[in-house]
Design an enzyme around this catalytic site. Sequence first.
Site, PDB file in Angstrom:
ATOM      1  N   LYS A  69      -4.261 -13.079 -44.186  1.00 40.21           N
ATOM      2  CA  LYS A  69      -3.480 -13.367 -44.882  1.00 40.21           C
ATOM      3  C   LYS A  69      -4.097 -12.573 -46.151  1.00 40.21           C
ATOM      4  CE  LYS A  69       0.074 -16.500 -45.792  1.00 40.21           C
ATOM      5  NZ  LYS A  69       0.438 -17.382 -45.397  1.00 40.21           N
ATOM      6  N   SER A 164       4.654 -18.898 -44.330  1.00 36.65           N
ATOM      7  CA  SER A 164       4.619 -17.306 -44.429  1.00 36.65           C
ATOM      8  C   SER A 164       4.138 -16.256 -44.238  1.00 36.65           C
ATOM      9  CB  SER A 164       4.072 -18.123 -45.850  1.00 36.65           C
ATOM     10  OG  SER A 164       3.852 -18.879 -45.589  1.00 36.65           O
ATOM     11  N   SER A 188       3.489 -22.715 -41.715  1.00 40.56           N
ATOM     12  CA  SER A 188       3.519 -21.455 -42.192  1.00 40.56           C
ATOM     13  C   SER A 188       2.415 -20.927 -41.176  1.00 40.56           C
ATOM     14  CB  SER A 188       3.240 -21.021 -43.541  1.00 40.56           C
ATOM     15  OG  SER A 188       3.596 -21.086 -44.684  1.00 40.56           O
TER      16      SER A 188
END
Lengths: 517, 108
Positions: A69, A164, A188
């Site tokens: 990420k 996210s 997330s």
Amino acid sequence: QVSAALKEGHVTPTELCQRCLALIKSTKVLNAYITIAEESALKQAEASEERYKRGQPLGVLDGIPIAVKDNFNTAGIETTCASNMLRGYISPYNATVVQKLLDQGAVLLGKTNLDEFAMGSGSTDGVFGPVRNPWSYSRQYKEKSVPKSHSEDKESNWVITGGSSGGSAAAVSSFTCFAALGSDTGGSTRNPAAHCGVVGLKPTYGLISRHGLIPLVNSMDVPGILTRCVDDAAVVLGSLAGHDPKDSTTIQDDFKPFELPDLTDVSKLSIGIPKEYHAPGLSSEILALWSKAADLFQNAGAKVVEVSLPHTRYSIVCYHVLCTAEVASNMARFDGLEYGHRSDVSESTESMYAATRREGFNDVVRGRILSGNYFLLKQNYEKYFVKAQKVRRLIVNDFMKVFRSGVDVLLTPTTLSDAAPYVEFIKEDNRTRSAQDDILTQAANMAGLPAINVPTALSERGLPVGLQFIGRSFQEQQLLTVAKWFEKQIQFPMIQLEEIKRHDHGVLQDQKSTSFS
Amino acid sequence: EKVSVEVLDHLEHLALVDFRDSEGVERLQKAIQFADQLHEVNTEGVEPMDSVVEDRCLYLREDDVTEGNCTKELLENAREKVEEYFVAPAGNIPLPKLGERETFLQGS
């Protein structure tokens, strides 16, 4: 499986790497990746190939393509957090978790897309655009969607990944990598895992180093692991967990990587069903699945009990205050001086900072900073911040009480419903959405407990739905063992990617069912 | 009870971030309203919790220098620098007051 294939020479690390890179290119529409580190990935793959030729692979992860990420620092690779504030920022160092994976020989394909600074539950609010759920392009989804009119743009009803860590989830779900790192502060990692039909593990706070993970909420952030099966998650966990002198919030206990046993007897297991997780807005489909899962455990001999976590509904309010407060503090470092975007305004330090931050942050980030500062004002400190900290303790106590009463693992839904179409999702603002979507995942972050999403079934719309297991602190082995047992019982269907499949038939065939362990 | 313009201005100063428009201010109002739900909870006698690992001693390493000498790398990401310094505009000029700076709040 793929690891064994590499070892036996059925496929080489460079072939694997090239296929993944090609697949990333052909699935560009998903917008899962922000940066693709093609050159360095191929070099890493070549180095891995040499090791395999010599019969000296570094371990199970040697040669395995992974994605990270974009809020983890990766040396020499742009790290943006999907924000204008960090556009062009080339990390001078690797986050500890990234370094650990590279030390094991993993091949870093690229950085995945997210909500700006990991704030959001849709992966729709980053400056590089929203991430599309690969299931939007699956036969399962298309079969169930009713076209409203002939001329309707086929593309317009694609669904979100959740967030996210949406990019990471989409990357794993679309087979472009075998594992991905996400982060989990309020859900997330687990939220997009549920929407994308992959395994999403949130480890216990303090187990995995946060050094190099650009912080959101220091007391709740953890690196998250996304994989296609529970065994893979255990392998990745094994290579990441353990004390890091660079992160003093990592505990000093020795961590021993473990292999998951194939559990056959669940009669000694006690599964707790927290009644408060039957939250308003929970879809009847998911409620039914949750019930079915509880029955599954019961019929197999486990003890299934209803439990109560009375402060559950305040968890999201508590999070709202503590998160914005910590964000206000953590985002203060972005002033344009040492790194990142810098405004041209130069009348004074303050005006330069203000302009830089106005230009660099989106509405969501700015909103949270301002709210956080409000709650931290002297006149509000006791009323909001300290109050929230007290409520936090009550939430933690709820969990402790339940675990002390003999429950081993909690079983809850992960999300309120399956993935929403993008056009629907954006009708509400980020804060409202986060408050709605984080409700089932947030409390585990509040208490620092390990939790995992296991893809369970497809909804009526042909989209994945997952269930969540929450375990005791540092009892990942138990948690994952139970999750693996469950995974085996339910046999979640594989995604049948349509249009994308047409271009890469060969590539997908080999990667379809592969896990790497 | 709406947040006063003074407080909003104060927040812009503290955060060095602006509300930008009425939506931004609305967002704060809603956030406060949302947070007010906390007051429904009885927290008498409850200690605030800073960290979930509060029952452990955090690791403190020995005060020995183990890394450093990376001036070049650290300066690489800065836009304005001179020799080994980060360059900032004058620091003794405060942010202009409400009436004088460009902010949405001016109209309130």
